[in-house]
Structure formats: C-alpha cells, structure tokens
Design an enzyme around this catalytic site. Structure first.
Site, mmCIF file in Angstrom:
data_model
loop_
_atom_site.group_PDB
_atom_site.id
_atom_site.type_symbol
_atom_site.label_atom_id
_atom_site.label_comp_id
_atom_site.label_asym_id
_atom_site.label_seq_id
_atom_site.Cartn_x
_atom_site.Cartn_y
_atom_site.Cartn_z
ATOM 1 N N ARG A 29 0.830 -1.208 0.000
ATOM 2 C CA ARG A 29 0.000 0.000 0.000
ATOM 3 C C ARG A 29 0.864 1.257 0.000
ATOM 4 O O ARG A 29 0.568 2.245 0.668
ATOM 5 C CB ARG A 29 -0.954 0.017 1.197
ATOM 6 C CG ARG A 29 -1.872 -1.183 1.273
ATOM 7 C CD ARG A 29 -2.819 -1.282 0.080
ATOM 8 N NE ARG A 29 -3.556 -2.530 0.159
ATOM 9 C CZ ARG A 29 -3.148 -3.683 -0.391
ATOM 10 N NH1 ARG A 29 -1.998 -3.721 -1.066
ATOM 11 N NH2 ARG A 29 -3.871 -4.773 -0.292
ATOM 12 N N SER A 44 -10.896 -0.735 3.562
ATOM 13 C CA SER A 44 -10.028 -1.102 4.685
ATOM 14 C C SER A 44 -9.406 0.152 5.295
ATOM 15 O O SER A 44 -8.718 0.908 4.609
ATOM 16 C CB SER A 44 -8.914 -2.039 4.213
ATOM 17 O OG SER A 44 -9.459 -3.241 3.716
ATOM 18 N N GLU A 50 -4.705 3.381 6.589
ATOM 19 C CA GLU A 50 -4.527 3.250 5.144
ATOM 20 C C GLU A 50 -4.974 4.494 4.380
ATOM 21 O O GLU A 50 -4.239 4.990 3.536
ATOM 22 C CB GLU A 50 -5.264 2.004 4.636
ATOM 23 C CG GLU A 50 -4.950 1.664 3.209
ATOM 24 C CD GLU A 50 -5.434 0.261 2.822
ATOM 25 O OE1 GLU A 50 -5.980 0.129 1.712
ATOM 26 O OE2 GLU A 50 -5.264 -0.673 3.611
#
Length: 345
Positions: free
Chosen positions: A167, A241, A337
């Site tokens: 990520r 998420s 995130e």
C-alpha cells in the site's frame, strides 16, 4: 481559461466515498493535460495550495480545504503494444478502476480479476499500490506517465521508479508526492494463471463447485465476496479497509501465536509475518462498535463507516481509540490506510 473552469465553495462530500462534510475553496475538473497545466498555473498565480482528487475512496477530510481541489477527468483506454509475455494496456487516470477491470476482461485480457470492484480511479491505483485477494497492482504494472507541476514536464516512470511497497509507492513520499499520475500502462499476462488460493476466494469457488476457475469465475467470486463482506459506499459511507495489515518480525509473530493461538498470520517472502488487522480489531471487541455517527462495520472489523452525519474528526477519533486498544492488547501498532486531509500542502 478556455479548457479549465473553476467553481467556488464546492461541497466535497458527494465526491468521496466516506461522505464527511468538507468544502473546497476552489474546485476544477480538467479533461486534458493542457487544462491540468492551466489549473496549476492558476494555483501558482493565486498562491493556492492544491489537492488532487481521484475517486475519493481513500481520503478523509478533517476540515475544509482552503485551496484548489483538482479532480482529474482524463479518459481513454487502449492497447498500445505487447511484449513477449504481456499485452500493454494504457488507461487514462480519470477512468474508474472497477470499470477498467471489467473492460479488460471483456476484451480478452485477463489478469486484474482479483482486483475487481475496488473503488477509486485508475490514477490513484499505483499511488496506493492497490491489492486484494492475493494480487497487487505492482504485479500487473508496466509504467505510468506523471505530470510534474514544479517543472511542467511529463515524466515516464517504470515499476522500479515507482518503488512499490505494501500500500505504498514513491508518490506517498515527500520528494515525489507532488507528481500527478495522468495515465497508467498495465502489463496483462498472455499466459494467464489463476490466483485462487486466497481463502475467501477458494471457499467461494468451492461453494459453486468450480475446481478449475476461468478469469470470469474468479472475477465473479471476488465480486460476490466483496459485496457480501463489505458495505456499498453509496449506501453506507466508508473508505474500505481503514488499517493496513501489520507486518511484524518472525519472533514477534511467534510470541503472539503462543499468547493467542487462533491469531491469523500470513508468512512473507522476507521471513516476516503479516497479521490480519481485522482479526486484531475483532478480538479487541470493536466489531460493530458505534460511537456517535461513526461505527465499525458489523460484518467487517477493518471497515469504519459513516452512519450519516459523521465528521472526519469523529471517524478519526474512533480510529485512534481502536489503534490504542489494539496496541495495548497485542503490542501491535496499526497504520491507517486512507490519507487524512487536515492541512494544505
């Protein structure tokens, strides 16, 4: 400004999947590279901070934005060539990612099916190095074009130059955070092999009695799993998420297994171990927890939701409580995130 139209005081809530209240002092939607250049020229002239907005699926506005928000509307998808191993497909940054996955499959170029139904734009995909169900974008990536507002140049970056991580990419680090992705070239394999070992997908295929899945079967399985487990952001505001799955040393993972025998772990190639953030949050008792207008989703502990009327501050306060509790219980620090927009650049 023939190509670039500005609008003042624009509500950003409908342009993000979380839907928290925020306004942009100025807003523009360039549909060409020349219009993008105009947008940055205007911002420089008027000393406005700038923010690039893609599909709005990975942003949390903690306040109004006092500068110019630029939402790219660059469009186009085409095959531009091939290598001995792959079809090269160039996609403009403003295209919708989930639509692009379906389009490549319909064209007979599989390889993205594990990434089906991920919200957001194509231009944002490499910034986050999106991934799901055993596949990351970096594995299907060839190159991209990025506009550098500082020099006015259009740059070409290959996989190595993008410095992809979990990520993560070069675009999330200070030196290159100002680059604007304008197109992405994907490398879709000519010799396709199924990625069907991820537990949720394997179980879905098994329930359908599919032993040898096609690309379409995996696409359909991913869609079914995501729709069953994750809330639709058009019905319940969320950014998917909220936390990354933490990666810890083998020694720390072994200690956690001794203390928590049912902990969910995934061995990594570098001998470290990835932990399931959803499991940690669930075991800490946060699944379904409601705090004001914000909540942890009742079916997926990794997803924080806007029940209606939540502010960015409410969402972030809930996230901080979860992070502190998980660290206290497991000694593991969760990393957020989505990107928080709190101060202009």
């Amino acid at each position: 400004m023939a190509e670039f139209q500005l609008s003042p005081a624009v509500d950003l809530a409908p342009l993000t999947t979380l839907g928290v209240p925020a306004r942009a002092a100025w807003f523009g939607m360039p549909r060409s590279l020349d219009a993008l250049r105009e947008a940055f020229a205007y911002a420089r002239t008027h000393r406005l901070p700038t923010l690039i907005l893609g599909g709005g699926s990975n942003l949390i506005f903690a306040r109004d934005y006092p500068g110019l928000v630029i939402k790219l509307d660059l469009r186009g998808r085409e095959k531009i060539g091939e290598t001995p191993a792959a079809h090269l497909i160039r996609v403009a940054a403003g295209e919708i990612w989930r639509d692009t996955v379906a389009w490549t499959l319909a064209q007979g170029w599989p390889g993205l099916e594990n990434l089906a139904l991920i919200p957001g734009s194509v231009g944002a995909a490499p910034i986050q190095n999106i991934g799901a169900y055993g596949l990351e974008l970096s594995e299907r990536f060839h190159s991209l074009e990025a506009f550098d507002p500082r020099s006015g140049e259009l740059l070409s970056l290959d996989r190595d130059a993008c410095r992809f991580g979990y990520r993560d990419s070069v675009f999330k680090h200070p030196d290159d955070a100002g680059l604007v992705v304008v197109s992405v070239t994907l490398a879709l394999p000519k010799r396709w092999e199924a990625r069907a070992n991820y537990r949720d997908i394997a179980e879905e295929l098994g329930a359908q009695g599919i032993a040898t899945p096609t690309p379409q079967a995996i696409f359909d399985a991913v869609v079914h799993v995501r729709q069953r487990k994750l809330p639709n952001p058009t019905e319940l505001g969320n950014v998917g998420s909220f936390f990354k799955n933490p990666v810890v040393s083998a020694e720390q993972a072994e200690k956690l297994r001794r203390d928590f025998p049912n902990i969910v772990t995934y061995p990594q190639a570098d001998h470290r171990v990835k932990l399931a953030a959803a499991w940690l949050i669930d075991q800490a008792g946060w699944k379904g927890h409601v705090r004001g207008h914000a909540a942890v989703h009742a079916r997926q502990a990794l997803v924080l939701v806007n029940l209606g009327g939540a502010s960015g501050a409410e969402i972030l306060a809930l996230a901080e409580m979860i992070r502190a509790d998980v660290e206290r219980k497991f000694g593991v620090l969760l990393e957020q995130e989505p990107i928080t927009v709190s101060h202009p650049n």
